[in-house]
Design a protein around this motif. Structure first.
Motif, short mmCIF file in Angstrom:
data_model
loop_
_atom_site.label_atom_id
_atom_site.label_comp_id
_atom_site.label_asym_id
_atom_site.label_seq_id
_atom_site.Cartn_x
_atom_site.Cartn_y
_atom_site.Cartn_z
N TYR A 48 0.73 69.37 -10.50
CA TYR A 48 0.65 70.76 -10.07
C TYR A 48 -0.62 71.02 -9.28
CZ TYR A 48 4.28 71.24 -13.61
OH TYR A 48 5.44 71.08 -14.35
N ASP A 49 -0.52 71.96 -8.34
CA ASP A 49 -1.70 72.39 -7.58
C ASP A 49 -2.61 73.24 -8.46
OD1 ASP A 49 -1.02 71.54 -4.69
OD2 ASP A 49 0.78 72.64 -5.32
N VAL A 50 -1.99 74.05 -9.32
CA VAL A 50 -2.74 74.96 -10.19
C VAL A 50 -2.12 74.93 -11.59
CG1 VAL A 50 -3.48 77.34 -10.59
CG2 VAL A 50 -3.28 76.49 -8.25
N ILE A 51 -2.97 74.88 -12.61
CA ILE A 51 -2.53 75.04 -13.99
C ILE A 51 -3.34 76.18 -14.59
CG2 ILE A 51 -2.46 74.05 -16.31
CD1 ILE A 51 -1.93 71.34 -15.06
N LEU A 52 -2.64 77.18 -15.13
CA LEU A 52 -3.29 78.32 -15.77
C LEU A 52 -2.92 78.32 -17.25
CD1 LEU A 52 -3.51 81.98 -14.47
CD2 LEU A 52 -2.89 81.51 -16.83
N ASP A 53 -3.93 78.16 -18.09
CA ASP A 53 -3.72 78.24 -19.54
C ASP A 53 -4.09 79.65 -19.97
OD1 ASP A 53 -3.57 78.05 -22.25
OD2 ASP A 53 -4.92 76.33 -22.46
N MET A 73 -5.38 67.85 -17.29
CA MET A 73 -6.06 67.09 -16.23
C MET A 73 -5.14 66.01 -15.67
SD MET A 73 -8.92 68.57 -15.76
CE MET A 73 -8.01 70.08 -16.19
N ARG A 74 -4.33 65.39 -16.53
CA ARG A 74 -3.37 64.37 -16.05
C ARG A 74 -2.32 65.01 -15.16
NH1 ARG A 74 -3.32 62.72 -21.46
NH2 ARG A 74 -1.22 63.61 -21.72
N SER A 75 -1.96 66.25 -15.45
CA SER A 75 -0.88 66.91 -14.72
C SER A 75 -1.37 67.68 -13.49
CB SER A 75 -0.14 67.87 -15.66
OG SER A 75 0.40 67.18 -16.77
N LEU A 76 -2.67 67.67 -13.27
CA LEU A 76 -3.24 68.39 -12.14
C LEU A 76 -3.47 67.44 -10.97
CD1 LEU A 76 -4.28 71.32 -11.62
CD2 LEU A 76 -6.56 70.49 -12.26
N LYS A 77 -3.15 67.90 -9.79
CA LYS A 77 -3.38 67.08 -8.60
C LYS A 77 -4.87 66.80 -8.42
CE LYS A 77 0.73 68.57 -6.04
NZ LYS A 77 1.26 69.22 -4.81
N LYS A 78 -5.19 65.77 -7.62
CA LYS A 78 -6.58 65.33 -7.47
C LYS A 78 -7.53 66.45 -7.09
CE LYS A 78 -6.28 60.38 -6.47
NZ LYS A 78 -6.61 59.32 -5.48
N THR A 86 -11.11 71.64 -9.33
CA THR A 86 -11.84 72.89 -9.52
C THR A 86 -11.44 73.48 -10.87
OG1 THR A 86 -11.89 73.34 -7.14
CG2 THR A 86 -12.28 75.20 -8.61
N LEU A 87 -12.43 73.73 -11.72
CA LEU A 87 -12.15 74.23 -13.06
C LEU A 87 -12.83 75.58 -13.25
CD1 LEU A 87 -12.59 70.88 -13.20
CD2 LEU A 87 -11.68 71.32 -15.48
N ILE A 88 -12.05 76.60 -13.59
CA ILE A 88 -12.54 77.97 -13.65
C ILE A 88 -12.21 78.60 -14.99
CG2 ILE A 88 -12.39 80.26 -12.62
CD1 ILE A 88 -11.58 78.85 -9.99
N GLY A 89 -13.23 79.13 -15.65
CA GLY A 89 -13.04 79.86 -16.89
C GLY A 89 -13.82 81.17 -16.83
N GLY A 90 -14.20 81.68 -17.98
CA GLY A 90 -15.00 82.90 -18.00
C GLY A 90 -14.18 84.14 -18.29
N THR A 91 -14.79 85.29 -18.02
CA THR A 91 -14.19 86.58 -18.35
C THR A 91 -13.68 87.27 -17.09
OG1 THR A 91 -15.71 86.84 -20.21
CG2 THR A 91 -14.60 88.83 -19.42
N ALA A 92 -12.51 87.84 -17.19
CA ALA A 92 -11.96 88.62 -16.08
C ALA A 92 -12.53 90.03 -16.14
CB ALA A 92 -10.44 88.66 -16.16
N ILE A 93 -13.40 90.35 -15.22
CA ILE A 93 -14.07 91.66 -15.21
C ILE A 93 -13.08 92.73 -14.76
CG2 ILE A 93 -15.94 93.00 -14.18
CD1 ILE A 93 -17.40 90.33 -13.73
N PRO A 94 -13.01 93.85 -15.49
CA PRO A 94 -12.13 94.96 -15.06
C PRO A 94 -12.53 95.45 -13.67
CG PRO A 94 -12.89 95.29 -17.32
CD PRO A 94 -13.69 94.15 -16.78
#
Length: 323
Positions: A216-221, A232-237, A264-272
């Motif tokens: 996948y191009d993007v994985i959102l948990d 990580m195994r299922s994510l494209k390079k 690219t790995l992104i976490g954190g808080t979604a600001i209103p």
């Protein structure tokens, strides 16, 4: 006014319906008569103080040591503006709005005062107050992370936890952006996820998506429950991993993986953000997305409603009728 007060951490029974003083707006604030609010997973975690051990001290400082410092929970809501401060320009008395006060809380009450520059927007005309209250948290969070990923038409995205508040909006938004969507959920939610626009739906009780060999191009948990190594195994390079609920151990692994790969790995808080709510309003009114509501409870049944959310199997949103 009536409000649900949480003065200590614990099970849903710590929530108490009481009479408290009605707030008055400051010069830059609006007074909103609340008709409906949603019970988010964040509300449930704060009430029960369910945080990783490594976050314990920080969370106590941020939230309150003996109980929540903001003792009226409720992170998103919908209602009608009853009055405005003299400096308010964006709103007027009688405007029907939806709002996302986030960590400020205050949704479990008959009234709330919010600064006009907070995440407040006119509610979609085609939604009831109950439906509008389901939009801010899940919609803003899903949109925040998908924008971070710069999701493009034709890309393949997998959404883990596709039937929850964030997941149901993520599926619809990803489909709106033109991506090929795969949703992961339980058996009972397969049809729901497909109806929201997922091209494929995987039942995690029967299949492990990480063993299927799909990239996948993007994985959102959306729920913080997917295997990190499997993702990580299922994510494209050069793919993008989005983690809505990053525990400390996962955050460290994300940092290390980001330093040693092109992912690219992104976490954190979604600001209103007000602009996100306005964008979501337009999509709802155009019929491109819709909120999903599992159950609705009166304010007097807040304890029962929290018990249901604590079970972890809600579909979309659980709503409280305040008025």
């Amino acid at each position: 006014m009536k409000a649900v007060i949480c003065t200590k951490y614990g099970p849903p029974e710590v929530l108490e319906l009481k009479e408290v003083e009605k707030p008055a707006p400051e010069d830059n604030e609006v007074l909103i008569k609340i008709y409906a609010a949603s019970i988010t997973s964040g509300d449930s975690r704060v009430r029960g103080f369910r945080v990783p051990l490594s976050y314990w001290l920080f969370a106590r400082i941020a939230l309150g040591f003996r109980g929540p410092r903001k003792n009226i929970l409720g992170g998103d809501l919908a209602g009608e503006i009853e009055s405005v401060g003299k400096d308010v320009k964006r709103f007027k008395k009688g405007d029907q709005v939806m709002a996302y006060p986030g960590h400020h809380g205050g949704g479990y009450a008959e009234y709330i005062c919010l600064a006009e520059d907070m995440a407040v927007a006119i509610k979609p005309e085609n939604l009831t107050f109950e439906e509008a209250a389901a939009v801010p948290f899940g919609g803003n969070t899903a949109l925040h992370f998908l924008k971070q990923a710069n999701l493009q038409k034709g890309q393949k995205i997998l959404i883990y936890g596709a039937s929850g508040s964030v997941g149901t909006f993520a599926v619809q938004l990803a489909n709106y952006f033109g991506a090929e969507v795969t949703g992961v959920c339980s058996t009972s939610n397969i049809d729901l996820v497909k109806s929201l626009g997922a091209h494929k739906a995987i039942d995690y009780t029967k299949e492990d998506f990480t063993l299927k060999g799909e990239k996948y191009d993007v994985i959102l948990d959306a729920v913080g429950m997917a295997s990190f190594s499997g993702c990580m195994r299922s994510l494209k390079k050069e793919g993008t991993y989005l983690q809505v609920v990053a525990a400390p151990a996962t955050s460290i692994r994300m940092l290390l993986t980001g330093m040693t790969s092109k992912k690219t790995l992104i976490g954190g808080t979604a600001i209103p953000q007000t602009e996100n709510l306005i964008f979501l309003k337009e999509l709802v009114e155009n019929g491109d997305i819709k909120p999903v509501i599992d159950r609705t409870y009166p304010l007097e049944q807040i304890v029962e409603a929290h018990h249901y959310v604590d079970e972890g199997h809600k579909k979309g949103n659980v709503i409280i009728n305040v008025q």
